[in-house]
Design an enzyme around this catalytic site. Sequence first.
Site, PDB file in Angstrom:
ATOM      1  N   GLU A   1     -11.054   1.250  -4.468  1.00 50.43           N
ATOM      2  CA  GLU A   1     -10.534   1.759  -3.193  1.00 50.43           C
ATOM      3  C   GLU A   1      -9.255   2.545  -3.469  1.00 50.43           C
ATOM      4  O   GLU A   1      -8.908   2.849  -4.602  1.00 50.43           O
ATOM      5  CB  GLU A   1     -10.265   0.587  -2.244  1.00 50.43           C
ATOM      6  CG  GLU A   1      -9.347  -0.469  -2.850  1.00 50.43           C
ATOM      7  CD  GLU A   1      -9.218  -1.729  -2.017  1.00 50.43           C
ATOM      8  OE1 GLU A   1      -9.311  -1.638  -0.780  1.00 50.43           O
ATOM      9  OE2 GLU A   1      -9.022  -2.805  -2.603  1.00 50.43           O
TER      10      GLU A   1
ATOM     11  N   ASP B   1       0.820  -1.229   0.000  1.00 47.69           N
ATOM     12  CA  ASP B   1       0.000   0.000   0.000  1.00 47.69           C
ATOM     13  C   ASP B   1       0.845   1.265   0.000  1.00 47.69           C
ATOM     14  O   ASP B   1       0.535   2.238   0.706  1.00 47.69           O
ATOM     15  CB  ASP B   1      -0.949   0.021   1.211  1.00 47.69           C
ATOM     16  CG  ASP B   1      -1.744  -1.262   1.348  1.00 47.69           C
ATOM     17  OD1 ASP B   1      -2.055  -1.867   0.314  1.00 47.69           O
ATOM     18  OD2 ASP B   1      -2.049  -1.666   2.483  1.00 47.69           O
TER      19      ASP B   1
END
Length: 524
Positions: free
Chosen positions: A186, A14
């Site tokens: 997302e 991430d």
Amino acid sequence: MTINNPILPGFNPDASFLRVGEDYYIATSTFEWFPGVQLYHSKDLANWELLPHALTRTSQLDLRGNPSSGGIWAPALSYDNGLYYLLFTDVKGRKGVYKDLHNYLVTAESMSGPWSEPIYLNGSGFDPYLFHDTDGTKWVLNMQWDFRDHHARFGGILLQQYDSKEQRLVGPIKKIYEGTDIGVTEGPQVFKRGGYYYLLVAEGGTGINHAATLARSRSLDGPYETDPSYPILTTRGAPDYPLQNAGHGMIIETQTGEWYMTHICSRPFAGTKLNPLGRETSIQRCVWTEDGWLRLAHEGRLPALTVPAPDLAKHPFPETPVKDEFDAPVLGHQYQTLRAPAEELWLSLSERPGFLRLRGRESLHSWHQQSMVARRLQHFNCTVETCMEYAPEHFMQMAGLVFYYDELDYFYLRVTRDDENGLKLGVVSSMSGKYQEDLASELHVEDWAAYYLKATVRKRALQFYASPDGEQWKAVGEVLDMGVLSDEYGGKLGFTGTMIGLCAQDINGTKKQADFDYFSYQID
């Protein structure tokens, strides 16, 4: 000069990517490991140094009781007017229909901290991102989680204004983007170029359908037009490609006008989805088309294994020493502890100079008070070693060297005491929650003054060794399968990676201590 992928090997998912002047920064998710949020710094995009973690105080982050693969999800860096901003999600509950989570904001004048106390933002969904518009306004984006029956769980990207004076979100909440047919939208990031607001999102989940998709609008709140050639990046449909699960991108422009994107990837064992190193960070060079869309510079959608470095001076950093003698007053940045901070209550580097002293606490299955100091497994071929002094009094006390994914999956070379056979050294394991002791291979070690413990990783093969003197080694137990310590082993769908830990347990609660003389990590 070329850059080899991944740039941040091992459990580093991430990645949030930021440039401030001539300095580049990356923040990665740390989940249930404390302190929270790994921060990296570079001058050339090829060489990276690990900075102090951002969330170092329990007033900023309390992970005790957080589920495995909960905790810190998708930190997001930004910068404005001399201040660094970091947004992050603390996930308190992740399984089932609901997501119990809290989104926070912290700030610092330096990326090395100290970072402020957290400001609560919202709990509508994870992956928050702060966009600083050119008119001075600030906006928070996050995905919408929708638990309702007959609704898509990923409900699109939300936008709301942030008031820095009042330190809270204000005004209406607007859904600005619902994603594409890939689904699971997302990880939003917004940047401006050529009169457009560009919205980059992650799609397809964290597995084989993962992707990065770009959309654009003349207005921040939309409507957004999706890139007609979406996605920018994915490994969908290429199951044999060395880098898998590619997606969740973040984009920057260098000071020389070149464009790069960081992204998640995974390097599974051939023919499987299993990778004990977890999700890693890679980088791609990008170019713009004449009609204003971003493309990978090498063409296509598959991530390149090597990419051209930017036109910047090479800037290497000192390498972390292979062997840590525990001579420093604090733990090195490469270490983290499991949920609980490194406090004198259970950990000391000063009581016995040159040793890491751990006081045993709860079991390897605990979500609260474990005594474990660990570092990431970052290579498919390596050797780790430690020397431990320890005198357990009964079977409720144990200490040693552990390869740990979570409480369901681990391999543990430990010393304990048996009621009938005295001091013993052996391997215990848990695979999908099934606990086993390899009794046949246990060593009786009553006459050992110290316990030298070693493990070799050879791709999928893990072998433990032990020695009374560090010279004559004996294999302990069978060759173990490192594939067990992977996100998708047993269908568990976790998000972390293998951590190699020094640990001690005293389930009776008497805090029996174990002293570790050193810890070495050698790339083979």
